[in-house]
Design a protein around this motif. Sequence first.
Motif, PDB file in Angstrom:
ATOM      1  N   VAL A 104       2.718  -9.116  -6.432  1.00  9.00           N
ATOM      2  CA  VAL A 104       2.198  -7.757  -6.585  1.00  9.00           C
ATOM      3  C   VAL A 104       2.438  -7.250  -8.006  1.00  9.00           C
ATOM      4  CG1 VAL A 104       2.185  -5.418  -5.629  1.00  9.00           C
ATOM      5  CG2 VAL A 104       2.751  -7.360  -4.158  1.00  9.00           C
ATOM      6  N   ASP A 141       3.442   5.304  -5.054  1.00 11.56           N
ATOM      7  CA  ASP A 141       4.808   5.256  -4.528  1.00 11.56           C
ATOM      8  C   ASP A 141       4.812   5.150  -3.003  1.00 11.56           C
ATOM      9  OD1 ASP A 141       6.094   5.287  -6.946  1.00 11.56           O
ATOM     10  OD2 ASP A 141       6.515   7.427  -6.954  1.00 11.56           O
ATOM     11  N   LYS A 143       2.441   3.821  -1.202  1.00  8.64           N
ATOM     12  CA  LYS A 143       1.969   2.479  -0.857  1.00  8.64           C
ATOM     13  C   LYS A 143       3.100   1.457  -0.989  1.00  8.64           C
ATOM     14  CE  LYS A 143      -2.882   3.213  -2.147  1.00  8.64           C
ATOM     15  NZ  LYS A 143      -3.979   2.844  -3.076  1.00  8.64           N
ATOM     16  N   ILE A 144       3.898   1.572  -2.048  1.00 10.53           N
ATOM     17  CA  ILE A 144       5.032   0.668  -2.239  1.00 10.53           C
ATOM     18  C   ILE A 144       5.995   0.781  -1.063  1.00 10.53           C
ATOM     19  CG2 ILE A 144       7.078   0.198  -3.647  1.00 10.53           C
ATOM     20  CD1 ILE A 144       5.400   1.100  -6.101  1.00 10.53           C
ATOM     21  N   GLU A 145       6.349   2.012  -0.710  1.00 14.93           N
ATOM     22  CA  GLU A 145       7.287   2.217   0.396  1.00 14.93           C
ATOM     23  C   GLU A 145       6.687   1.720   1.711  1.00 14.93           C
ATOM     24  OE1 GLU A 145      10.137   5.635   2.426  1.00 14.93           O
ATOM     25  OE2 GLU A 145       9.016   6.076   0.597  1.00 14.93           O
ATOM     26  N   CYS A 153       8.845  -9.109   2.378  1.00 15.94           N
ATOM     27  CA  CYS A 153       8.743  -9.033   0.920  1.00 15.94           C
ATOM     28  C   CYS A 153       9.753  -9.985   0.287  1.00 15.94           C
ATOM     29  CB  CYS A 153       9.027  -7.622   0.418  1.00 15.94           C
ATOM     30  SG  CYS A 153       8.025  -6.325   1.149  1.00 15.94           S
ATOM     31  N   PHE A 255      12.273   0.459  -6.999  1.00 13.11           N
ATOM     32  CA  PHE A 255      11.099   1.309  -7.232  1.00 13.11           C
ATOM     33  C   PHE A 255      11.416   2.797  -7.198  1.00 13.11           C
ATOM     34  CE2 PHE A 255       9.719  -2.747  -5.418  1.00 13.11           C
ATOM     35  CZ  PHE A 255       8.842  -3.171  -6.410  1.00 13.11           C
ATOM     36  N   LYS A 265       7.809  -1.733 -12.033  1.00  7.24           N
ATOM     37  CA  LYS A 265       7.224  -0.586 -11.317  1.00  7.24           C
ATOM     38  C   LYS A 265       5.813  -0.314 -11.834  1.00  7.24           C
ATOM     39  CE  LYS A 265       7.175   3.362  -8.919  1.00  7.24           C
ATOM     40  NZ  LYS A 265       8.164   4.447  -9.037  1.00  7.24           N
ATOM     41  N   VAL A 268       3.280  -2.975 -10.564  1.00  8.81           N
ATOM     42  CA  VAL A 268       3.046  -2.833  -9.125  1.00  8.81           C
ATOM     43  C   VAL A 268       2.154  -1.624  -8.852  1.00  8.81           C
ATOM     44  CG1 VAL A 268       4.146  -2.333  -6.904  1.00  8.81           C
ATOM     45  CG2 VAL A 268       5.152  -4.038  -8.441  1.00  8.81           C
ATOM     46  N   VAL A 269       2.435  -0.522  -9.528  1.00  8.09           N
ATOM     47  CA  VAL A 269       1.613   0.686  -9.364  1.00  8.09           C
ATOM     48  C   VAL A 269       0.165   0.396  -9.726  1.00  8.09           C
ATOM     49  CG1 VAL A 269       1.167   2.987 -10.325  1.00  8.09           C
ATOM     50  CG2 VAL A 269       3.481   2.361  -9.589  1.00  8.09           C
ATOM     51  N   LEU A 272      -1.608  -1.605  -7.050  1.00 12.25           N
ATOM     52  CA  LEU A 272      -1.820  -0.931  -5.767  1.00 12.25           C
ATOM     53  C   LEU A 272      -2.713   0.305  -5.852  1.00 12.25           C
ATOM     54  CD1 LEU A 272       1.756  -1.166  -4.211  1.00 12.25           C
ATOM     55  CD2 LEU A 272      -0.214  -2.618  -3.742  1.00 12.25           C
TER      56      LEU A 272
END
Length: 277
Positions: A104, A141, A143-145, A153, A255, A265, A268-269, A272
């Motif tokens: 990711v 954020d 989506k990550i959580e 993961c 994150f 971070k 990944v952001v 996503l």
Amino acid sequence: MLAAIHARTAAWLAVSCRGSSAVSRALHTDAAIYSSRPRQARRLFWYSALAIAATTALGSTIRLDAPSPEGSGQGTELDPATSIAFPKTLRIPSKTPLPEFSLVGLGVRTVSFLGIKVYSVGFYADLANSSLNIPKTASPDEKIEYIIRNTACVLRIIPTRSTSYSHLRDGFIRALQTRLMLSKQRQSLSAEEELAIQSPLRKFKSMFPSTPLAKHAPLDVLLTAPSSQPRSLIVRDLGSVQSDWLATEFVLAYFEGDGLSPPLKKTVVEKLESFGS
């Protein structure tokens, strides 16, 4: 002339197989038989020599056909800060079948005001999980959580220089203690839950040996998918600990805010932003 050619060929085969003293002795013995016995013995010698040569070649082929590294052939991404490569897909050998994880994002972890590069870290998730319905309208954020709380993961950590397991352990424990303080401030953790976390924390801390971890040697930390049992945090080759809070918060720590690795971070952001159902 023919006898001289046979003798040179036998000597060449003996040198080619010098890795095995038994093979070498067998060839010398057969060569002696060749020179002292009639045509039938000579024919037997050549069959033996050819069989040994074929076996040697086959052995080399087997070594060359050994299993390839995880994710090879699937492409890689480089951490621009360290030039460390991460496979775009990751398969972790396990007695219990694990999904194929997708990269990711990745980034470097630095410490101190000097910005010393400690390790590169890649965040992988089971994005192909059919039950993973990431809301497209959610913030990055969120989506990550959502991913961390709802599927398996992996954090792949690759040191930029030789370090030790105990050094990494100390950083991990500090991150978990910070998460514990945040949970208490947010009143998302009861006194009973805080007490129950102490035993998994001690076990997690005890898993790490006081031995070196070589430069560029990957360390995989796996968060198992939610199930009827508490989630596990598995440190590859070292052990595992069962605790919903510890396992989930360990990954979430990377994150929080700018994250333990802001470049991680950020990537990944970006990945996503347009991802979701």
